[in-house]
Structure formats: C-alpha cells, structure tokens
Design a protein around this motif. Structure first.
Motif, PDB file in Angstrom:
ATOM      1  N   PHE A 151       0.929  -1.228   0.250  1.00 41.21           N
ATOM      2  CA  PHE A 151       0.342   0.154   0.030  1.00 41.21           C
ATOM      3  C   PHE A 151       0.947   1.577   0.006  1.00 41.21           C
ATOM      4  O   PHE A 151       1.501   1.439   0.635  1.00 41.21           O
ATOM      5  CB  PHE A 151      -1.148   0.419   0.939  1.00 41.21           C
ATOM      6  CG  PHE A 151      -0.256   0.246   2.362  1.00 41.21           C
ATOM      7  CD1 PHE A 151       0.239   1.808   2.609  1.00 41.21           C
ATOM      8  CD2 PHE A 151       0.847  -1.196   3.106  1.00 41.21           C
ATOM      9  CE1 PHE A 151       0.539   1.726   3.886  1.00 41.21           C
ATOM     10  CE2 PHE A 151       1.027  -0.594   4.739  1.00 41.21           C
ATOM     11  CZ  PHE A 151       1.353   0.260   5.034  1.00 41.21           C
ATOM     12  N   LEU A 152       0.529   2.674  -0.534  1.00 42.07           N
ATOM     13  CA  LEU A 152       0.728   3.763  -0.448  1.00 42.07           C
ATOM     14  C   LEU A 152       0.090   4.701   0.022  1.00 42.07           C
ATOM     15  O   LEU A 152      -1.215   4.774  -0.928  1.00 42.07           O
ATOM     16  CB  LEU A 152       1.426   3.751  -1.832  1.00 42.07           C
ATOM     17  CG  LEU A 152       2.022   5.423  -2.422  1.00 42.07           C
ATOM     18  CD1 LEU A 152       2.917   5.745  -1.228  1.00 42.07           C
ATOM     19  CD2 LEU A 152       2.034   5.420  -3.551  1.00 42.07           C
ATOM     20  N   LEU A 153       0.002   5.098   1.204  1.00 46.34           N
ATOM     21  CA  LEU A 153      -0.715   6.058   1.937  1.00 46.34           C
ATOM     22  C   LEU A 153       0.037   7.763   1.862  1.00 46.34           C
ATOM     23  O   LEU A 153       0.946   7.898   2.657  1.00 46.34           O
ATOM     24  CB  LEU A 153      -1.575   5.931   2.499  1.00 46.34           C
ATOM     25  CG  LEU A 153      -3.027   6.646   3.172  1.00 46.34           C
ATOM     26  CD1 LEU A 153      -4.013   6.722   2.493  1.00 46.34           C
ATOM     27  CD2 LEU A 153      -2.948   5.917   4.367  1.00 46.34           C
ATOM     28  N   THR A 154      -1.018   8.932   1.036  1.00 52.54           N
ATOM     29  CA  THR A 154       0.191   9.858   0.940  1.00 52.54           C
ATOM     30  C   THR A 154      -1.435  11.066   0.834  1.00 52.54           C
ATOM     31  O   THR A 154      -2.653  10.658   0.743  1.00 52.54           O
ATOM     32  CB  THR A 154       0.391  10.364  -0.430  1.00 52.54           C
ATOM     33  OG1 THR A 154      -0.750  10.959  -1.271  1.00 52.54           O
ATOM     34  CG2 THR A 154       0.917   9.302  -0.930  1.00 52.54           C
ATOM     35  N   GLN A 155      -0.865  11.785   2.054  1.00 53.17           N
ATOM     36  CA  GLN A 155      -2.256  13.760   2.403  1.00 53.17           C
ATOM     37  C   GLN A 155      -2.473  14.068   1.720  1.00 53.17           C
ATOM     38  O   GLN A 155      -3.802  14.088   1.097  1.00 53.17           O
ATOM     39  CB  GLN A 155      -1.275  14.141   3.614  1.00 53.17           C
ATOM     40  CG  GLN A 155      -1.480  13.898   5.169  1.00 53.17           C
ATOM     41  CD  GLN A 155      -1.517  15.340   6.006  1.00 53.17           C
ATOM     42  OE1 GLN A 155      -0.681  15.731   5.386  1.00 53.17           O
ATOM     43  NE2 GLN A 155      -1.405  14.503   6.896  1.00 53.17           N
ATOM     44  N   GLN A 156      -1.791  14.420   0.150  1.00 49.53           N
ATOM     45  CA  GLN A 156      -2.302  14.916  -0.575  1.00 49.53           C
ATOM     46  C   GLN A 156      -2.855  14.103  -1.486  1.00 49.53           C
ATOM     47  O   GLN A 156      -4.086  14.671  -2.095  1.00 49.53           O
ATOM     48  CB  GLN A 156      -1.222  15.513  -1.804  1.00 49.53           C
ATOM     49  CG  GLN A 156      -0.376  16.546  -0.894  1.00 49.53           C
ATOM     50  CD  GLN A 156       0.521  17.117  -1.165  1.00 49.53           C
ATOM     51  OE1 GLN A 156       1.110  17.199  -2.263  1.00 49.53           O
ATOM     52  NE2 GLN A 156       0.890  18.837  -0.184  1.00 49.53           N
ATOM     53  N   GLN A 157      -2.668  12.755  -1.422  1.00 48.22           N
ATOM     54  CA  GLN A 157      -3.318  12.298  -3.638  1.00 48.22           C
ATOM     55  C   GLN A 157      -3.925  11.384  -3.030  1.00 48.22           C
ATOM     56  O   GLN A 157      -5.230  11.308  -3.245  1.00 48.22           O
ATOM     57  CB  GLN A 157      -1.836  11.543  -4.118  1.00 48.22           C
ATOM     58  CG  GLN A 157      -1.108  12.362  -4.434  1.00 48.22           C
ATOM     59  CD  GLN A 157      -0.198  13.138  -4.350  1.00 48.22           C
ATOM     60  OE1 GLN A 157      -0.718  12.404  -2.947  1.00 48.22           O
ATOM     61  NE2 GLN A 157       0.509  14.127  -4.496  1.00 48.22           N
ATOM     62  N   GLY A 158      -4.004  10.461  -1.519  1.00 42.82           N
ATOM     63  CA  GLY A 158      -5.074   9.325  -1.439  1.00 42.82           C
ATOM     64  C   GLY A 158      -3.728   8.016  -1.278  1.00 42.82           C
ATOM     65  O   GLY A 158      -3.037   7.870  -0.252  1.00 42.82           O
ATOM     66  N   LEU A 159      -5.170   7.116  -1.704  1.00 45.51           N
ATOM     67  CA  LEU A 159      -4.940   5.893  -1.440  1.00 45.51           C
ATOM     68  C   LEU A 159      -4.528   4.870  -2.507  1.00 45.51           C
ATOM     69  O   LEU A 159      -5.483   4.602  -3.512  1.00 45.51           O
ATOM     70  CB  LEU A 159      -5.440   4.843  -0.470  1.00 45.51           C
ATOM     71  CG  LEU A 159      -5.522   3.650   0.058  1.00 45.51           C
ATOM     72  CD1 LEU A 159      -4.623   3.345   0.997  1.00 45.51           C
ATOM     73  CD2 LEU A 159      -6.796   3.357   0.838  1.00 45.51           C
ATOM     74  N   LEU A 160      -3.386   4.669  -2.119  1.00 47.07           N
ATOM     75  CA  LEU A 160      -3.245   3.356  -3.495  1.00 47.07           C
ATOM     76  C   LEU A 160      -2.743   1.381  -2.808  1.00 47.07           C
ATOM     77  O   LEU A 160      -1.869   1.552  -2.139  1.00 47.07           O
ATOM     78  CB  LEU A 160      -1.995   3.564  -3.806  1.00 47.07           C
ATOM     79  CG  LEU A 160      -1.702   2.660  -5.224  1.00 47.07           C
ATOM     80  CD1 LEU A 160      -2.011   2.555  -6.781  1.00 47.07           C
ATOM     81  CD2 LEU A 160       0.195   3.098  -6.211  1.00 47.07           C
ATOM     82  N   TRP A 161      -3.792   0.679  -3.246  1.00 50.42           N
ATOM     83  CA  TRP A 161      -3.893  -0.175  -2.328  1.00 50.42           C
ATOM     84  C   TRP A 161      -3.764  -1.323  -4.186  1.00 50.42           C
ATOM     85  O   TRP A 161      -4.501  -1.760  -4.564  1.00 50.42           O
ATOM     86  CB  TRP A 161      -5.040  -0.497  -2.168  1.00 50.42           C
ATOM     87  CG  TRP A 161      -5.552  -1.842  -0.892  1.00 50.42           C
ATOM     88  CD1 TRP A 161      -5.923  -2.978  -1.716  1.00 50.42           C
ATOM     89  CD2 TRP A 161      -4.938  -2.197   0.223  1.00 50.42           C
ATOM     90  NE1 TRP A 161      -5.870  -3.870  -0.504  1.00 50.42           N
ATOM     91  CE2 TRP A 161      -5.358  -3.625   0.757  1.00 50.42           C
ATOM     92  CE3 TRP A 161      -4.085  -0.744   1.301  1.00 50.42           C
ATOM     93  CZ2 TRP A 161      -5.112  -3.843   1.615  1.00 50.42           C
ATOM     94  CZ3 TRP A 161      -4.173  -1.844   2.019  1.00 50.42           C
ATOM     95  CH2 TRP A 161      -4.324  -3.103   2.682  1.00 50.42           C
ATOM     96  N   GLN A 162      -2.744  -2.573  -3.699  1.00 47.87           N
ATOM     97  CA  GLN A 162      -2.020  -2.664  -4.689  1.00 47.87           C
ATOM     98  C   GLN A 162      -2.383  -4.603  -3.986  1.00 47.87           C
ATOM     99  O   GLN A 162      -1.017  -4.767  -3.462  1.00 47.87           O
ATOM    100  CB  GLN A 162      -0.951  -2.927  -5.218  1.00 47.87           C
ATOM    101  CG  GLN A 162      -0.969  -1.673  -6.272  1.00 47.87           C
ATOM    102  CD  GLN A 162       0.354  -1.350  -6.904  1.00 47.87           C
ATOM    103  OE1 GLN A 162       0.343  -1.810  -7.971  1.00 47.87           O
ATOM    104  NE2 GLN A 162       1.490  -0.672  -6.519  1.00 47.87           N
TER     105      GLN A 162
END
Length: 239
Positions: free
Chosen positions: A96-107
């Motif tokens: 996963f990748l979570l950022t305040q600005q862009q959102g969430l990427l869940w792979q």
C-alpha cells in the motif's frame, strides 16, 4: 447520515464489493482526531516502595501529532477475512501507499492481482490486466461514504469522527490501542467495533461486523521513504 442507494449501486457484484470494502477500511490507517485523555495507571507496588514512576498520559491529540508527521507511508499488508459462510479464512497480501495529498494506492498481489486507487473524488479498481474501472461518488454513494469517512480522519476532519464513534484510547505495552464503536447509521449497521493497534505506525486493524464476520489487517515494513512519488505512482493517482 443516511445514504440512499441507486439501483445501479445495488447491482454491484460481490467480486467488486470485496476490494472496495477493503479500500474503505484502509482509510483508517492514518487516524486523527481529538478525544479526552486516558491516564496510564501507576503500579501500586511502586507507590508503596516510594518508587513512583513518572506518570504519562496518552491522548489522541498526541497520537494525531505523531501520525501526522508521516505525510507519506508505504508498506506491506496481510488481510485475513473470516466469514461464517466459509470454513477457512480468506487471506490476501500486497503493498500500500498512503499520502495526505493524493490518497490511497492499494495493490493486492495474492491470491490474484487487484489495484485500487482512491482520491478525493474518484475510485479506480483494476483486476489483473483488465481495463481499470473508474467511478465517482455519484456512481456509488455508499462506497464513497465509507471510504471518505475513514480517509477524512487522515486529513484532520475530527468532527465527523466524533459524530460517528465512541472512542477509547489506552496504552498497550510499548504502543497504544484505539477502540472505535460506531454510534449512528450506516456504520453501526455494519460494524460492531473497530480496534487499531500501533506504535510509531498503525500495525494492526481489526473490524468486527454486526453479522459476525471479521477482518484482520496486519501491516509490516512501514516506511516513509522515498518521500517523493515515482512517475508510475503519480500516474496511478491521475484518474
């Protein structure tokens, strides 16, 4: 807050709902809010011996400050979903990748590849090599309600959290535990309670459902570097 579902929403298949449900839950990864302090109790034996340790106080405001320092978090996950209709739990893994600005990427990489991306106004899901399916809040209001209730916590929208949950924060060993009990619909129609455990990062998330099913998500290898998104990650958030 009640959300009316369209006929189109009700027709979404179970195959699509499973990863969407997971995506909504993952918004909890960066929980922030305000709540009254929970004092750490001093051991009575230490008091009797005159060895009173310095009392510490754990508050959600301190937890918010701690987690807010991480503008970007990457890591791995293992999800174990136990359902009454199946004799064995359903286990999936990925990054996963979570950022305040862009959102969430869940792979999700196992047992089959699924790529999910959630931004402020779009949700994309892609199964394997199939074309990505992109929807907006108007396409599926219930999905966006659950997802953004949780993601709003990461952005510091504390009013919604306090309206939806009773919160209990306590010290657990070298870390902390936060228990959330939903108090209003539609959350209290789905979840009995939600328990989060962590230290510098959130390490475990457990969601207990009203109907008896539960989901356990273990996070590992959390890291805040590299601090910049790669070109591929940037493209993933451009829905």
């Amino acid at each position: 807050m009640l959300v009316k579902l369209s006929n189109k929403t009700r027709q979404i298949s179970k195959r699509r709902l499973a990863p969407i449900y997971l995506l909504g839950c993952m918004g909890l990864f960066t929980l922030t809010a305000n709540v009254q302090a929970a004092d750490v109790q001093v051991d009575n034996a230490q008091v009797a011996n005159g060895q009173v340790a310095k009392a510490q106080t754990i508050t959600l405001s301190k937890l918010q400050q701690q987690l807010a320092e991480h503008r970007l978090v990457r890591g791995d996950f293992t999800q174990t979903r136990t359902m009454e209709m199946f004799s064995q739990p359903l286990v999936s893994q990925g990054q996963f990748l979570l950022t305040q600005q862009q959102g969430l990427l869940w792979q999700q990489t196992a047992p089959f590849p699924v790529k999910l991306t959630l931004t402020a106004d779009k949700l994309s899901q892609q199964f394997g090599d199939q074309p990505a399916q992109v929807m907006s809040a108007s396409d599926n209001p219930m999905v966006f309600y659950f997802s953004h209730v949780f993601l709003s916590l990461f952005k510091g929208d504390t009013s919604q959290l306090m309206e939806q949950f009773d919160l209990t924060l306590s010290e657990q060993g070298n870390g902390w535990q936060l228990v959330l009990v939903p108090t209003s619909a539609p959350l209290n129609a789905v979840f009995r309670d939600i328990t989060i455990n962590g230290d510098q990062h959130i390490n475990q998330l457990r969601l207990n459902e009203v109907r008896g099913d539960n989901t356990l998500i273990d996070f590992s290898h959390q890291r805040t570097t590299p601090a910049a998104l790669s070109a591929e990650e940037q493209r993933a958030f451009q829905l």
